[in-house]
Scaffold this active site. Structure first.
Site, PDB file in Angstrom:
ATOM      1  N   CYS A   1      -5.490   3.032  45.919  1.00  0.00           N
ATOM      2  CA  CYS A   1      -6.227   1.663  45.616  1.00  0.00           C
ATOM      3  C   CYS A   1      -6.927   1.920  44.416  1.00  0.00           C
ATOM      4  O   CYS A   1      -6.411   1.490  43.225  1.00  0.00           O
ATOM      5  CB  CYS A   1      -7.680   1.600  46.646  1.00  0.00           C
ATOM      6  SG  CYS A   1      -8.570   0.391  46.966  1.00  0.00           S
TER       7      CYS A   1
ATOM      8  N   GLU B   1      -3.982   5.765  54.303  1.00  0.00           N
ATOM      9  CA  GLU B   1      -4.263   6.770  55.356  1.00  0.00           C
ATOM     10  C   GLU B   1      -4.804   6.286  56.875  1.00  0.00           C
ATOM     11  O   GLU B   1      -5.193   6.866  58.466  1.00  0.00           O
ATOM     12  CB  GLU B   1      -5.771   7.417  54.610  1.00  0.00           C
ATOM     13  CG  GLU B   1      -6.619   7.200  54.659  1.00  0.00           C
ATOM     14  CD  GLU B   1      -6.827   5.859  53.205  1.00  0.00           C
ATOM     15  OE1 GLU B   1      -5.800   5.572  52.700  1.00  0.00           O
ATOM     16  OE2 GLU B   1      -8.284   5.526  52.684  1.00  0.00           O
TER      17      GLU B   1
ATOM     18  N   HIS C   1      -5.389   0.964  52.038  1.00  0.00           N
ATOM     19  CA  HIS C   1      -5.525   2.625  52.215  1.00  0.00           C
ATOM     20  C   HIS C   1      -4.413   2.852  53.680  1.00  0.00           C
ATOM     21  O   HIS C   1      -4.673   2.505  54.714  1.00  0.00           O
ATOM     22  CB  HIS C   1      -6.755   2.609  53.051  1.00  0.00           C
ATOM     23  CG  HIS C   1      -7.680   2.238  51.944  1.00  0.00           C
ATOM     24  ND1 HIS C   1      -8.788   3.482  51.507  1.00  0.00           N
ATOM     25  CD2 HIS C   1      -8.522   1.598  51.305  1.00  0.00           C
ATOM     26  CE1 HIS C   1      -8.840   3.285  49.641  1.00  0.00           C
ATOM     27  NE2 HIS C   1      -9.251   1.671  50.009  1.00  0.00           N
TER      28      HIS C   1
HETATM   29  N1  GLN Z   1     -13.361   0.326  43.229  1.00  0.00           N
HETATM   30  C1  GLN Z   1     -12.140  -1.131  43.217  1.00  0.00           C
HETATM   31  C2  GLN Z   1     -12.428  -2.135  43.459  1.00  0.00           C
HETATM   32  O1  GLN Z   1     -13.196  -2.411  44.003  1.00  0.00           O
HETATM   33  C3  GLN Z   1     -11.292   0.375  44.193  1.00  0.00           C
HETATM   34  C4  GLN Z   1     -12.136   0.016  45.841  1.00  0.00           C
HETATM   35  C5  GLN Z   1     -11.563   1.328  46.807  1.00  0.00           C
HETATM   36  O2  GLN Z   1     -10.828   2.223  46.124  1.00  0.00           O
HETATM   37  N2  GLN Z   1     -11.006   0.614  47.760  1.00  0.00           N
HETATM   38  O3  GLN Z   1     -11.283  -2.376  44.062  1.00  0.00           O
END
Ligand code: GLN
Length: 541
Positions: free
Chosen positions: A380, A515, A513
């Site tokens: 992310c 995970e 994600h």
């Molecule tokens: N801050 C980033 C976004 O909102 C990444 C979010 C995250 O890593 N879950 O896109």
């Protein structure tokens, strides 16, 4: 009809209520029953989505896009049942529903009160959407005695009375401390906690005692006598070497047997714990190690990256390797100490994150991984930082950055304008932060012959998301000319989902994600592959 098991905690927090509930759920499954676990959290946030991980640990995202407590992750990993938005609620969520109804005038002039309105809403949550489950395990967050948890305890007391004592069971988890000076295990805190619970009308049926040492018969008798619980229902839980041992240890203590005996049920089948035994042996016997550096802002709190730590361990399990985590504070990384901090690790992982602080340290670490051929996994925010690094150093866009950090830059990462789920179009929102990200399962199409398509051996994947910003698709062809391939894109062709570096042994960034979907008995392929690559890197260096 489903039977309800309520799990409360006493004396102190962090005793392992989540893990105990998850272990019991798994044991009941192994006996042939259908189970569902839910969690009630007493805090006032509508969900943990807006909370800093330092406050409450990781935010776990479900398939249907709910931002939930990290215990929901334990439940999923132990039961292999995907949780839903119906499995976690907070005081804030309950009150916001009630206040909305009150403003609409739904209460027809009545006075809205904690009892019965709040308690009724809690009771509705507990049994909502229950289908053919045999058992609903319901964990109450917090510790008995907290002001905040009172309405929850009152609601479960009423609930038990509504469905009948024989259909509901109360488990109370307490601490039995060992005092070195007198070389004694102390039962008094447990007695006091149960007294507190009984003053609220709840008599526990089973007490699980967390302790450093095995609890002898004499102390068990004391707990049984003062807490009014059958001695067979005083169950101990001692620290285990790996969490996968917990179901085995609860089974040895006959927790599952006592639960069935309480409900007067004969077990459907003899539980076979081989899978837990095998995985425990795998973890304990794997001697070869691989060091992974996790670079983030919340490295001082272990729970901040709970699912990530677990997914990395799963990657280790599938390669029979012990994964050692080196948590490195992104704020402390500078060009002059990068080598010293990173030379011990065989793989670098940059997890999800929010905000500018620490981002330059992460970008520097990515450059180091890229130039030194160290396996790199960006998740992310980690992917977004990898794209910024590539834009600055490969495309030579010096002021490349993310609009998350302000508008004074070339936004190679920017606010997602809109995205689609089913027939609905959602719009990016930076003003209202609660529940407005792109959340939950979304599909992505993998590019043929990419490293990621080989790892997944699939064409279309579906992964859990939690982000507001997105890599700008406009730069795709420029990046690809320099070797940074967009190896997965959303089905509408607008949102980059995975990037990988063609000229590197293992350099992958994912916008989702992975995970959250990794499970001990079904490790996520990206984590298995990353750990394998890191190990290979260790062998050659
Ligand atoms: N801050 C980033 C976004 O909102 C990444 C979010 C995250 O890593 N879950 O896109």
């Amino acid at each position: 009809m489903a039977r309800y098991i309520f799990v409360t905690g006493g004396v102190v927090s962090s005793l392992g209520k989540g893990l105990s509930s998850a272990s019991l759920a798994s044991l009941l499954q192994l006996r042939g029953y259908k189970v569902r676990i839910r969690k009630l959290d007493p805090y006032l946030n509508v969900d943990p989505g807006t909370m800093n991980p330092f406050q409450h640990g990781e935010v776990f995202v479900t398939d249907d896009g709910a931002e939930t407590d990290l215990d929901i992750g334990h439940y999923e990993r132990f039961t292999e049942i995907s949780a839903t938005k119906f499995d976690n609620i907070t005081t804030g969520g309950i009150y916001s529903d009630i206040i909305k109804k009150e403003r609409r005038g739904d209460y027809l002039g009545g006075t809205v009160q904690v009892v019965p309105h709040v308690t009724n809403r809690i009771k509705k949550f507990i049994s909502h959407n229950v289908k053919n489950e045999d058992f609903i395990i319901c964990e109450i967050g917090g510790t008995v005695g907290d002001i905040e948890s009172l309405p929850f305890l009152e609601a479960i007391r009423q609930f038990s009375n509504d469905i009948g004592k024989r259909n509901s069971l109360f488990i109370h988890l307490t601490l039995v401390p060992y005092l070195k000076a007198s070389a004694e295990l102390k039962t008094k805190p447990t007695q006091h906690s149960v007294k507190e619970l009984r003053s609220l009308g709840i008599q526990p049926d089973i007490i699980i005692c967390r302790s450093e040492k095995s609890i002898p018969k004499n102390e068990r008798e004391k707990i049984s006598l003062f807490c009014n619980v059958d001695i067979k229902n005083v169950i101990e839980t001692i620290d285990v070497k790996t969490i996968y041992e917990a179901p085995i240890s609860f089974h040895k203590e006959k927790l599952d047997e006592r639960v069935l005996s309480y409900f007067n049920i004969k077990s459907k089948k003899k539980p076979n714990l081989t899978k837990w035994k095998k995985i425990t042996l795998n973890v304990l016997r794997s001697k070869k190690e691989v060091n992974i550096g996790i670079i983030g802002k919340y490295v001082n709190l272990k729970d901040a990256y709970k699912s990530l730590d677990e997914a990395l361990a799963h990657g280790g399990i599938s390669n029979k390797l012990k994964v050692k985590l080196d948590r490195i504070d992104s704020d402390s990384l500078r060009v002059d100490n990068l080598d010293a901090l990173l030379k011990k690790v065989s793989g670098i992982l940059i997890p999800g994150g929010f905000g500018k602080r620490g981002s330059e340290g992460k970008i520097a670490a990515i450059k180091y991984a890229r130039l030194n051929n160290i396996p790199f996994f960006g998740i992310c925010f980690g992917m977004q930082m990898a794209v910024i690094e590539a834009a600055r150093n490969l495309l030579k866009i010096k002021n490349a950055s993310s609009s998350e950090f302000g508008n004074n830059c070339t936004p190679v990462v920017g606010l997602i304008n809109e995205w689609q789920k089913g027939n609905k179009i959602f719009k990016g929102n930076e003003k209202n932060l609660g529940g407005t990200m792109r959340l939950g399962l979304y599909d992505a199409i993998l590019k043929k012959n990419s490293l990621t398509s080989k790892i997944y051996s699939m064409k279309k994947i579906s992964e859990r998301h939690r982000h507001r910003y997105e890599v700008n698709i406009k730069y795709q062809s420029e990046f690809e000319k320099k070797g940074l391939i967009f190896s997965a894109i959303s089905p509408d062709g607008l949102l980059p989902e995975i990037v990988e570096l063609k000229t590197h042994p293992w350099f992958i960034g994912v916008q989702f994600h992975p995970e959250f979907k990794s499970r001990p008995f079904n490790p996520h392929p990206l984590f298995s592959s990353f750990i394998k690559a890191a190990h290979k890197q260790k062998e050659i260096s």
